[in-house]
Design an enzyme around this catalytic site. Structure first.
Site, mmCIF file in Angstrom:
data_model
loop_
_atom_site.group_PDB
_atom_site.id
_atom_site.type_symbol
_atom_site.label_atom_id
_atom_site.label_comp_id
_atom_site.label_asym_id
_atom_site.label_seq_id
_atom_site.Cartn_x
_atom_site.Cartn_y
_atom_site.Cartn_z
ATOM 1 N N CYS A 1 0.905 -1.168 0.123
ATOM 2 C CA CYS A 1 0.084 0.150 -0.071
ATOM 3 C C CYS A 1 1.015 1.242 0.003
ATOM 4 C CB CYS A 1 -0.863 -0.201 1.142
ATOM 5 S SG CYS A 1 -2.031 -1.253 1.118
ATOM 6 N N HIS A 2 1.886 1.255 1.069
ATOM 7 C CA HIS A 2 2.515 2.624 0.802
ATOM 8 C C HIS A 2 4.052 2.121 1.423
ATOM 9 C CE1 HIS A 2 -1.721 3.464 2.223
ATOM 10 N NE2 HIS A 2 -1.443 4.563 1.136
#
Lengths: 184, 409
Positions: A145-146
Site C-alpha cells: 500500500c505505502h
C-alpha cells in the site's frame, strides 16, 4: 403594599434567574447522561469483543514456510523461520530499528514467529507469506500500500509504518500446537 | 385585516394558501424579484447542477437501498443482483455510481469558479464556509458509499482510510474501534456505514438550503467581481437564469448520459468487481479520482501522523481562504499575477491527482512531495503576499462599464 412594583419585579427577576439556571443545568446533565449510552452503542458489541481463541497445528509448516490464520477477524502470520532468518533477526542492531525491540522479546521459540499480519501504517495485509511474493529489503514482509518493509522478526525497518507488527497473545499447548488469544 | 390587504393574489385558492402560508410570495421573491448580475457566465450554473445532482443521488440511492443488503455475506451479491435481476437496476446503479463522479466534477468546477472570481470574499465568507462544510459532508458520503458494494477496493479503501484515525496519539485506536464497531472492518462497520451513507445526503440537503439562504442575502458575485450598483447592472433571476440553468443542465445531461450508456465503468476500478477478502490486500490501492490529490498529499509525508495532518490541513486551509487572500479586488481578471498563480495551482492539483494514482514508490513519491509542498506554499506564502502587494489593473467603475469599455456589448 409593602413591596413596590420595582422591588417585586427585582424579586421576580431573581426567581426567573434561578429557574433558568436550574433548567439549563438540568438540560445539560440530561443531554450529557443520554449522550454517553448513545455514543457507547457504537463501540464494539459484547459478542464482537468476546475473546475468541484460534488453535493452530504447527506440524505441517515446514521450515521456511508460512501460514496465515484468522484470529478475531484479523490475519495472523505464522512463519517457520530458517536458521538464517533467525540469525538475521537476532543480529539486527537496535540502532537500526525505528521501533527497537529484541527478537527474543517477540518470540516464544526462535523458529516460530507469530505476528498479527496487519501493517501498522494503515492496516493493509503485507506481502511475503508466500516465497513468490515480494518480502521487502529485509526478507520479512513488504506492504504494497505505502511501501513499508518488515524484517524476519516482523519489525518495521523502512517506510511509513510507525511500529512493529503486533505479536498477539499465544501459548504453546503442546510441542506443535499453539492457541492464539491465550497468554502464556 | 392588514395581512389580507397585503395579499396581492386574485385567485381564491392562491389567496387561501398565501394567507395561511406565504409560500407563493416567498417563491416569487426568491425567483422573480431576485435581482442577479446580468453578466453571469455558464460557470454560475454549477450550483444549480450540483443541487440537481444531489436530488438525483438521493432518488437513485433510495431505490438502490430497497434492494441492497448491508452485510458482508450479502452486500456484493445484492449489488450484482441489482445489476442483473432488478428491473432497470443496472440503470439506477450506473446513475448513482457515475452520478457521484459527475457530482464531484461539478462541485470542483463550482469551487474553482469561486476561487477564480473571489466569490469567497466579504461579504460572502460564510457562504464559502457553508459550501466547504457541504463539501466535507459530500466527501464523507462518497467514501461511505464506495464501501457498500463490498468489493476489494471498497474493503481496503475503508481499511486504509479508517486506519488514518490511528495516527491520532493516545486515543486513535479507541476512535477506530468506535467508528468500526469492531477492531477490524467487518459486519458492524458495513452496517454503520450504510446507515450513515443514507443519513448524510439529507444533512447536505439541509445545508444547501442554508447555502442558498446565505447566497440570497448578498446576492451572486459575477465575473467582474464588482458589486452591481444600479438597476442597469442586474436582471431578474427568473426567467433569465432559470433558463440558463436549464440549458446548462441539458448539456450536462448529454455528458452524464454518455458515461451511463457508453462508459459506465470508466470511473470505476476493475478490482472492485472482486468480492472483499480481508486476508488479501490488492497490490495497488487507489481511491476514486476525486480523492486522488488528497491521497497524494497523505502519501507525500513519510510519517503516519504527519501525512494525516497534511491531508486534513490541505482541506482546512480552504476554509481560511477568505482571510488568506487579502486583496479587496475579487476577480482574477484584474489581478494578473494572482491569475497566473491560479493556473499554476490548478496544474499542481492535477499533478497531485496524477501522483496519487501511481504506486507509492520512487519518483512518484518525490513528485508528490514537491506538488504537496507547492500546494501549501501557494496558500500560505504566495497568496497572502501577492494579494497584499499586487496592483490591480483595469478594474472597471461598475459592472456595466466593463462591458461598454471592452466593446463586448
Amino acid at each position: 403594599m409593602n413591596a413596590t412594583r420595582e422591588e417585586l419585579s427585582e424579586k421576580g427577576k431573581k426567581r426567573r434567574d434561578f429557574i433558568t439556571l436550574t433548567a439549563t443545568a438540568m438540560g445539560g446533565v440530561l443531554a450529557g447522561s443520554i449522550a454517553w449510552p448513545l455514543l457507547q452503542s457504537m463501540n464494539p458489541a459484547a459478542d464482537t469483543l468476546a475473546e475468541s481463541i484460534t488453535e493452530v497445528n504447527l506440524a505441517p509448516i515446514l521450515s521456511g514456510a508460512a501460514l496465515t490464520v484468522i484470529w478475531q477477524g484479523k490475519p495472523v502470520f505464522i512463519r517457520h523461520r530458517t536458521q538464517q532468518e533467525i540469525a538475521e533477526a537476532e543480529d539486527a542492531p537496535m540502532s537500526a530499528l525505528p521501533d527497537p525491540q529484541t527478537d527474543k522479546s517477540r518470540v516464544l521459540k526462535p523458529q516460530w514467529l507469530i505476528v498479527t499480519g496487519i501493517c501498522t501504517h494503515l492496516g493493509c495485509v503485507p506481502l511475503g507469506q508466500k516465497k513468490t511474493e515480494p518480502r521487502g529489503e529485509y526478507g520479512g514482509w513488504f506492504c504494497p500500500c505505502h511501501g513499508s518493509h518488515y524484517d524476519t522478526s516482523g519489525r518495521i525497518r523502512k517506510g511509513p509504518a510507525p511500529t512493529n507488527m503486533i505479536v498477539p497473545p499465544y501459548t504453546f499447548v503442546k510441542e506443535d500446537l499453539i492457541r492464539i488469544g491465550e497468554s502464556s | 385585516m392588514a395581512k389580507q390587504s397585503q395579499n396581492p393574489y386574485r385567485h381564491p385558492f392562491v389567496r387561501w394558501i398565501e394567507h395561511r402560508l406565504p409560500i407563493i410570495s416567498f417563491f416569487e421573491h426568491t425567483l422573480k424579484h431576485y435581482q442577479v448580475p446580468k453578466n453571469l457566465s455558464f460557470l454560475w450554473t454549477g450550483g444549480f447542477i450540483a443541487g440537481f445532482m444531489l436530488v438525483v443521488m438521493i432518488i437513485t440511492g433510495i431505490l438502490l437501498a430497497m434492494h441492497y443488503i448491508p452485510h458482508p455475506d450479502h452486500a456484493f451479491d445484492s449489488v450484482e443482483r441489482i445489476m442483473r435481476e432488478v428491473n432497470f437496476g443496472w440503470l439506477i446503479r450506473y446513475l448513482h455510481a457515475n452520478g457521484a463522479s459527475l457530482f464531484f466534477l461539478v462541485v470542483y468546477m463550482h469551487m474553482f469558479r469561486s476561487i477564480y472570481y473571489g466569490s469567497y470574499k466579504s461579504p460572502r465568507e460564510l457562504l464559502w464556509i457553508i459550501g466547504m462544510i457541504i463539501f466535507l459532508i459530500m466527501m464523507a458520503t462518497a467514501f461511505l458509499g464506495y464501501v457498500l458494494p463490498w468489493g476489494q477496493m471498497s474493503y481496503w479503501g475503508a481499511t486504509v482510510i479508517t486506519n488514518l484515525f490511528t495516527a491520532i496519539p493516545w486515543v486513535g485506536d479507541s476512535i477506530l474501534e468506535w467508528l468500526l464497531g469492531a477492531p477490524y472492518v467487518g459486519a458492524p462497520a458495513l452496517n454503520k456505514f450504510f446507515a450513515l451513507h443514507y443519513l448524510l445526503p439529507f444533512l447536505m440537503f439541509l445545508m444547501v438550503f442554508i447555502h442558498v439562504w446565505a447566497l440570497h442575502t448578498n446576492g451572486s458575485n459575477n465575473p467582474t467581481g464588482v458589486e452591481p450598483k444600479t438597476a442597469e447592472d442586474t436582471i431578474p433571476f427568473h426567467p433569465y437564469y432559470t433558463v440558463k440553468d436549464l440549458l446548462s443542465i441539458t448539456a450536462f445531461m448529454v455528458i452524464f448520459a454518455f458515461f451511463i450508456f457508453f462508459a459506465p465503468n470508466f470511473f470505476g476500478e476493475p478490482e472492485n468487481y472482486i468480492p472483499a477478502d480481508p486476508m488479501v490486500t490488492p497490490a495497488h490501492i487507489v481511491p476514486e479520482w476525486y480523492f486522488l490529490p488528497f491521497y497524494a498529499i497523505l502519501r507525500a509525508i513519510p510519517d503516519k501522523l504527519g501525512g494525516f495532518v497534511a491531508m486534513i490541513s490541505s482541506i482546512l486551509v480552504l476554509f481560511a481562504l477568505p482571510w488568506i487572500d487579502r486583496s479587496k479586488v475579487r476577480s482574477l481578471t484584474f489581478r494578473p499575477i494572482s491569475r497566473a498563480l491560479f493556473w499554476v495551482f490548478i496544474l499542481d492539483v492535477i499533478i497531485l491527482g496524477w501522483a496519487g494514482a501511481k504506486p507509492a514508490e520512487g519518483n512518484y513519491i518525490i513528485i508528490g512531495q514537491f506538488a504537496t509542498a507547492y500546494y501549501f506554499i501557494h496558500f500560505l506564502i504566495l497568496v497572502p503576499l501577492v494579494s497584499r502587494f499586487e496592483k490591480p489593473s483595469g478594474l472597471p467603475e461598475s459592472l456595466s462599464a466593463y462591458y461598454k469599455n471592452s466593446c463586448h456589448d
